[in-house]
Design a protein around this motif. Structure first.
Motif, PDB file in Angstrom:
ATOM      1  N   TYR A  77       0.786  -1.241   0.000  1.00 24.97           N
ATOM      2  CA  TYR A  77       0.000   0.000   0.000  1.00 24.97           C
ATOM      3  C   TYR A  77       0.817   1.290   0.000  1.00 24.97           C
ATOM      4  O   TYR A  77       0.238   2.364  -0.147  1.00 24.97           O
ATOM      5  CB  TYR A  77      -0.953   0.004   1.207  1.00 24.97           C
ATOM      6  N   TRP A 109       0.318   3.710  -3.050  1.00 24.21           N
ATOM      7  CA  TRP A 109      -0.989   4.361  -3.057  1.00 24.21           C
ATOM      8  C   TRP A 109      -1.057   5.459  -2.010  1.00 24.21           C
ATOM      9  O   TRP A 109      -1.630   6.527  -2.261  1.00 24.21           O
ATOM     10  CB  TRP A 109      -2.099   3.340  -2.824  1.00 24.21           C
ATOM     11  N   LEU A 110      -0.487   5.213  -0.852  1.00 27.07           N
ATOM     12  CA  LEU A 110      -0.474   6.251   0.192  1.00 27.07           C
ATOM     13  C   LEU A 110       0.392   7.438  -0.222  1.00 27.07           C
ATOM     14  O   LEU A 110       0.034   8.593   0.022  1.00 27.07           O
ATOM     15  CB  LEU A 110       0.016   5.661   1.513  1.00 27.07           C
ATOM     16  N   GLY A 116      -1.488   9.381  -2.820  1.00 20.47           N
ATOM     17  CA  GLY A 116      -2.531  10.170  -2.157  1.00 20.47           C
ATOM     18  C   GLY A 116      -1.952  11.397  -1.479  1.00 20.47           C
ATOM     19  O   GLY A 116      -2.541  12.481  -1.515  1.00 20.47           O
ATOM     20  N   GLY A 117      -0.796  11.243  -0.852  1.00 19.43           N
ATOM     21  CA  GLY A 117      -0.128  12.383  -0.222  1.00 19.43           C
ATOM     22  C   GLY A 117       0.269  13.440  -1.240  1.00 19.43           C
ATOM     23  O   GLY A 117       0.114  14.644  -0.992  1.00 19.43           O
ATOM     24  N   LEU A 130      -1.194  13.942  -4.166  1.00 23.24           N
ATOM     25  CA  LEU A 130      -2.424  14.559  -4.659  1.00 23.24           C
ATOM     26  C   LEU A 130      -2.977  15.574  -3.664  1.00 23.24           C
ATOM     27  O   LEU A 130      -3.295  16.711  -4.029  1.00 23.24           O
ATOM     28  CB  LEU A 130      -3.472  13.485  -4.954  1.00 23.24           C
ATOM     29  N   LEU A 131      -3.070  15.185  -2.405  1.00 19.29           N
ATOM     30  CA  LEU A 131      -3.597  16.107  -1.396  1.00 19.29           C
ATOM     31  C   LEU A 131      -2.668  17.306  -1.200  1.00 19.29           C
ATOM     32  O   LEU A 131      -3.132  18.427  -0.994  1.00 19.29           O
ATOM     33  CB  LEU A 131      -3.798  15.375  -0.072  1.00 19.29           C
TER      34      LEU A 131
END
Length: 108
Positions: free
Chosen positions: A65, A68-69, A72-73, A75-76
């Protein structure tokens, strides 16, 4: 010359645009370093994982994972940087508008 525009970030501290960009750069470098560490530590699947029995140990979770994390970091972080930089632009425009003299003709 006026001091640089400062905005309050998360209601905790006041930052200039330069300090914020440095902060974002450090965060980006940290996420990219995590991605490099993930690439170096990833190994082929074990027979236990191929059989469908998922071990829930931290190494498996990291390997499965982490990308993906990290994505996501990123993107945010990008969304947050967009919003904060818009706030800086708005504050700079307000300061310029307040500093500009009124040029409307009087007596017309």
């Amino acid at each position: 010359m006026q001091p640089p525009v400062r905005i309050k970030l998360y209601g905790l501290f006041s930052l200039t645009k330069r300090a914020y960009l440095i902060w974002v750069g450090i965060g980006l470098a940290g996420l990219l370093a995590l991605l490099v560490v993930w690439c170096v530590t990833v190994t082929p699947e074990t027979p236990l994982e191929k059989s469908g029995k998922l071990p829930l140990n931290p190494y498996y979770l990291w390997r499965a994972y982490a990308p993906w994390l990290i994505a996501g970091g990123l993107l945010l972080g990008g969304v947050e940087a967009y919003v904060v930089l818009r706030r800086f632009r708005r504050a700079e425009a307000e300061r310029q508008q307040a500093a500009a003299p009124d040029t409307t003709p009087k007596g017309s």
